[in-house]
Design a protein around this motif. Structure first.
Motif, PDB file in Angstrom:
ATOM      1  N   VAL A  24      -3.051  23.789  69.568  1.00 62.04           N
ATOM      2  CA  VAL A  24      -2.631  24.420  68.311  1.00 62.04           C
ATOM      3  C   VAL A  24      -3.640  24.122  67.206  1.00 62.04           C
ATOM      4  O   VAL A  24      -4.081  25.021  66.474  1.00 62.04           O
ATOM      5  CB  VAL A  24      -1.227  23.931  67.892  1.00 62.04           C
ATOM      6  CG1 VAL A  24      -0.895  24.420  66.483  1.00 62.04           C
ATOM      7  CG2 VAL A  24      -0.179  24.412  68.880  1.00 62.04           C
ATOM      8  N   LEU A  25      -4.018  22.855  67.084  1.00 59.53           N
ATOM      9  CA  LEU A  25      -4.979  22.456  66.057  1.00 59.53           C
ATOM     10  C   LEU A  25      -6.329  23.121  66.289  1.00 59.53           C
ATOM     11  O   LEU A  25      -6.973  23.602  65.338  1.00 59.53           O
ATOM     12  CB  LEU A  25      -5.131  20.933  66.051  1.00 59.53           C
ATOM     13  CG  LEU A  25      -6.072  20.348  64.981  1.00 59.53           C
ATOM     14  CD1 LEU A  25      -5.587  20.725  63.584  1.00 59.53           C
ATOM     15  CD2 LEU A  25      -6.179  18.836  65.128  1.00 59.53           C
ATOM     16  N   ALA A  26      -6.758  23.156  67.550  1.00 53.78           N
ATOM     17  CA  ALA A  26      -8.042  23.782  67.877  1.00 53.78           C
ATOM     18  C   ALA A  26      -8.030  25.263  67.518  1.00 53.78           C
ATOM     19  O   ALA A  26      -9.013  25.798  66.989  1.00 53.78           O
ATOM     20  CB  ALA A  26      -8.349  23.595  69.362  1.00 53.78           C
ATOM     21  N   TYR A  27      -6.916  25.927  67.793  1.00 52.42           N
ATOM     22  CA  TYR A  27      -6.808  27.351  67.487  1.00 52.42           C
ATOM     23  C   TYR A  27      -6.834  27.599  65.978  1.00 52.42           C
ATOM     24  O   TYR A  27      -7.523  28.506  65.494  1.00 52.42           O
ATOM     25  CB  TYR A  27      -5.528  27.921  68.091  1.00 52.42           C
ATOM     26  CG  TYR A  27      -5.330  29.391  67.814  1.00 52.42           C
ATOM     27  CD1 TYR A  27      -6.200  30.342  68.348  1.00 52.42           C
ATOM     28  CD2 TYR A  27      -4.289  29.834  67.007  1.00 52.42           C
ATOM     29  CE1 TYR A  27      -6.032  31.696  68.089  1.00 52.42           C
ATOM     30  CE2 TYR A  27      -4.103  31.182  66.746  1.00 52.42           C
ATOM     31  CZ  TYR A  27      -4.979  32.110  67.294  1.00 52.42           C
ATOM     32  OH  TYR A  27      -4.813  33.442  67.026  1.00 52.42           O
ATOM     33  N   ILE A  28      -6.098  26.787  65.233  1.00 47.82           N
ATOM     34  CA  ILE A  28      -6.051  26.938  63.779  1.00 47.82           C
ATOM     35  C   ILE A  28      -7.440  26.751  63.179  1.00 47.82           C
ATOM     36  O   ILE A  28      -7.886  27.536  62.329  1.00 47.82           O
ATOM     37  CB  ILE A  28      -5.060  25.935  63.162  1.00 47.82           C
ATOM     38  CG1 ILE A  28      -3.624  26.306  63.543  1.00 47.82           C
ATOM     39  CG2 ILE A  28      -5.213  25.884  61.643  1.00 47.82           C
ATOM     40  CD1 ILE A  28      -2.587  25.292  63.092  1.00 47.82           C
ATOM     41  N   ILE A  29      -8.146  25.716  63.617  1.00 47.59           N
ATOM     42  CA  ILE A  29      -9.482  25.434  63.081  1.00 47.59           C
ATOM     43  C   ILE A  29     -10.458  26.548  63.456  1.00 47.59           C
ATOM     44  O   ILE A  29     -11.210  27.047  62.608  1.00 47.59           O
ATOM     45  CB  ILE A  29      -9.994  24.073  63.587  1.00 47.59           C
ATOM     46  CG1 ILE A  29      -9.142  22.937  63.005  1.00 47.59           C
ATOM     47  CG2 ILE A  29     -11.461  23.880  63.222  1.00 47.59           C
ATOM     48  CD1 ILE A  29      -9.482  21.568  63.551  1.00 47.59           C
ATOM     49  N   ALA A  30     -10.454  26.944  64.735  1.00 51.94           N
ATOM     50  CA  ALA A  30     -11.386  27.981  65.198  1.00 51.94           C
ATOM     51  C   ALA A  30     -11.138  29.303  64.480  1.00 51.94           C
ATOM     52  O   ALA A  30     -12.078  29.955  64.018  1.00 51.94           O
ATOM     53  CB  ALA A  30     -11.253  28.157  66.705  1.00 51.94           C
ATOM     54  N   LEU A  31      -9.873  29.700  64.381  1.00 48.17           N
ATOM     55  CA  LEU A  31      -9.545  30.960  63.723  1.00 48.17           C
ATOM     56  C   LEU A  31      -9.851  30.903  62.231  1.00 48.17           C
ATOM     57  O   LEU A  31     -10.386  31.863  61.661  1.00 48.17           O
ATOM     58  CB  LEU A  31      -8.063  31.290  63.943  1.00 48.17           C
ATOM     59  CG  LEU A  31      -7.564  32.586  63.287  1.00 48.17           C
ATOM     60  CD1 LEU A  31      -8.337  33.787  63.808  1.00 48.17           C
ATOM     61  CD2 LEU A  31      -6.066  32.760  63.538  1.00 48.17           C
ATOM     62  N   ALA A  71     -12.528  33.329  60.435  1.00 49.57           N
ATOM     63  CA  ALA A  71     -12.088  34.228  59.370  1.00 49.57           C
ATOM     64  C   ALA A  71     -12.834  33.965  58.068  1.00 49.57           C
ATOM     65  O   ALA A  71     -13.120  34.899  57.300  1.00 49.57           O
ATOM     66  CB  ALA A  71     -10.588  34.081  59.153  1.00 49.57           C
ATOM     67  N   ALA A  72     -13.149  32.694  57.811  1.00 45.90           N
ATOM     68  CA  ALA A  72     -13.790  32.331  56.546  1.00 45.90           C
ATOM     69  C   ALA A  72     -15.265  32.695  56.492  1.00 45.90           C
ATOM     70  O   ALA A  72     -15.825  32.852  55.401  1.00 45.90           O
ATOM     71  CB  ALA A  72     -13.612  30.833  56.290  1.00 45.90           C
ATOM     72  N   ALA A 131     -14.032  36.427  73.725  1.00 48.94           N
ATOM     73  CA  ALA A 131     -15.036  35.522  74.284  1.00 48.94           C
ATOM     74  C   ALA A 131     -14.777  34.063  73.922  1.00 48.94           C
ATOM     75  O   ALA A 131     -14.815  33.188  74.781  1.00 48.94           O
ATOM     76  CB  ALA A 131     -16.431  35.947  73.811  1.00 48.94           C
ATOM     77  N   LEU A 132     -14.507  33.787  72.654  1.00 52.24           N
ATOM     78  CA  LEU A 132     -14.334  32.398  72.227  1.00 52.24           C
ATOM     79  C   LEU A 132     -12.931  31.859  72.424  1.00 52.24           C
ATOM     80  O   LEU A 132     -12.745  30.688  72.747  1.00 52.24           O
ATOM     81  CB  LEU A 132     -14.740  32.264  70.746  1.00 52.24           C
ATOM     82  CG  LEU A 132     -16.194  32.577  70.404  1.00 52.24           C
ATOM     83  CD1 LEU A 132     -16.438  32.401  68.914  1.00 52.24           C
ATOM     84  CD2 LEU A 132     -17.147  31.674  71.197  1.00 52.24           C
ATOM     85  N   THR A 135      -1.397  32.978  63.815  1.00 49.54           N
ATOM     86  CA  THR A 135      -2.468  33.889  63.432  1.00 49.54           C
ATOM     87  C   THR A 135      -2.203  34.489  62.062  1.00 49.54           C
ATOM     88  O   THR A 135      -3.095  34.537  61.204  1.00 49.54           O
ATOM     89  CB  THR A 135      -2.615  35.008  64.478  1.00 49.54           C
ATOM     90  OG1 THR A 135      -2.882  34.428  65.759  1.00 49.54           O
ATOM     91  CG2 THR A 135      -3.748  35.962  64.110  1.00 49.54           C
ATOM     92  N   ILE A 136      -0.979  34.947  61.858  1.00 50.59           N
ATOM     93  CA  ILE A 136      -0.614  35.527  60.558  1.00 50.59           C
ATOM     94  C   ILE A 136      -0.776  34.485  59.448  1.00 50.59           C
ATOM     95  O   ILE A 136      -1.337  34.778  58.385  1.00 50.59           O
ATOM     96  CB  ILE A 136       0.834  36.050  60.591  1.00 50.59           C
ATOM     97  CG1 ILE A 136       0.952  37.235  61.551  1.00 50.59           C
ATOM     98  CG2 ILE A 136       1.286  36.461  59.186  1.00 50.59           C
ATOM     99  CD1 ILE A 136       2.371  37.722  61.762  1.00 50.59           C
ATOM    100  N   PHE A 137      -0.301  33.262  59.710  1.00 50.23           N
ATOM    101  CA  PHE A 137      -0.356  32.199  58.705  1.00 50.23           C
ATOM    102  C   PHE A 137      -1.801  31.872  58.320  1.00 50.23           C
ATOM    103  O   PHE A 137      -2.151  31.827  57.132  1.00 50.23           O
ATOM    104  CB  PHE A 137       0.343  30.948  59.240  1.00 50.23           C
ATOM    105  CG  PHE A 137       0.218  29.753  58.343  1.00 50.23           C
ATOM    106  CD1 PHE A 137       0.966  29.659  57.173  1.00 50.23           C
ATOM    107  CD2 PHE A 137      -0.646  28.717  58.671  1.00 50.23           C
ATOM    108  CE1 PHE A 137       0.847  28.552  56.336  1.00 50.23           C
ATOM    109  CE2 PHE A 137      -0.771  27.611  57.842  1.00 50.23           C
ATOM    110  CZ  PHE A 137      -0.023  27.533  56.668  1.00 50.23           C
TER     111      PHE A 137
END
Length: 206
Positions: free
Chosen positions: A7-14, A18-19, A133-134, A157-159
């Motif tokens: 979960v943490l990895a996904y939040i950071i990567a996304l 996005a940024a 891919a990522l 994802t929305i958050f």
């Protein structure tokens, strides 16, 4: 279900993906300046929907379907590229004008903003690269259930995208008076046009 590390990895990567400035966030800033908060958040909703579509593609293995129906997806890519070029032309031709902060926004403008956000995301090579891919490197997609997708990945994802997008929008609105100057508008919208063209070229090249 996903463990806390995933979960943490996904939040950071996304969040990082996005940024990083790209066609989506560039257009979002431009729309914030020209249309205000309501138009910008409507466009952000379109951007987020595009991300959710690619997330679903990745989770449910529809990338395989894309390879099986290459002609159809080739048509989609070309249509996306053409629309991005049209948006680039609109941004390039934008004439600096006096902005009225309290001006009313029509439903047509909101629909246009939403559709632009959706199309920009669907035609953004950076978004495609992230989800197809990522993302498999961050999360073991073969272990994702429908429940995990709907109750964890979609809300996350929305958050994340809402937070990142809101930062760009509120930042643009905070300095809107400066960005509203003719010179700043010229640079901003010309830059957005270049971003759209690069994204379109990326779609065609891919």
């Amino acid at each position: 279900m996903l463990d806390p590390t995933q979960v943490l990895a996904y939040i950071i990567a996304l969040g990082l993906a996005a940024a990083i400035p790209g066609p989506g966030m560039t257009a979002l800033v431009a729309r914030s300046v020209s249309g205000g908060a309501l138009t910008a958040f409507t466009m952000l909703a379109g951007l987020i929907l595009g991300d959710l579509i690619y997330l679903s593609f990745a989770v449910f293995g529809l990338a395989v379907v894309a390879h099986s129906h290459s002609e159809w997806f080739l048509l989609v890519r070309w249509c996306s590229a053409l629309y991005l070029c049209w948006l680039a032309w609109q941004f390039w031709r934008h004439e600096p004008q006096t902005l009225f902060i309290e001006q009313k926004i029509s439903k047509r403008e909101l629909v246009s903003a939403w559709f632009s956000g959706l199309t920009i995301t669907l035609g953004n090579p950076k978004t495609i690269a992230f989800y197809l891919a990522l993302l498999p490197l961050v999360i073991a997609l073969d272990t994702i259930s429908l429940q995990t997708w709907g109750l964890m990945l979609v809300p996350l994802t929305i958050f994340v995208l809402l937070i990142v997008g809101a930062v760009f929008i509120l930042g643009a609105l905070k300095i809107r008076h400066w960005l509203a100057s003719p010179r700043a508008q010229h640079v901003l919208f010309k830059g957005a046009a270049v971003m759209m063209v690069l994204a379109a070229l990326g779609m065609v090249a891919k």
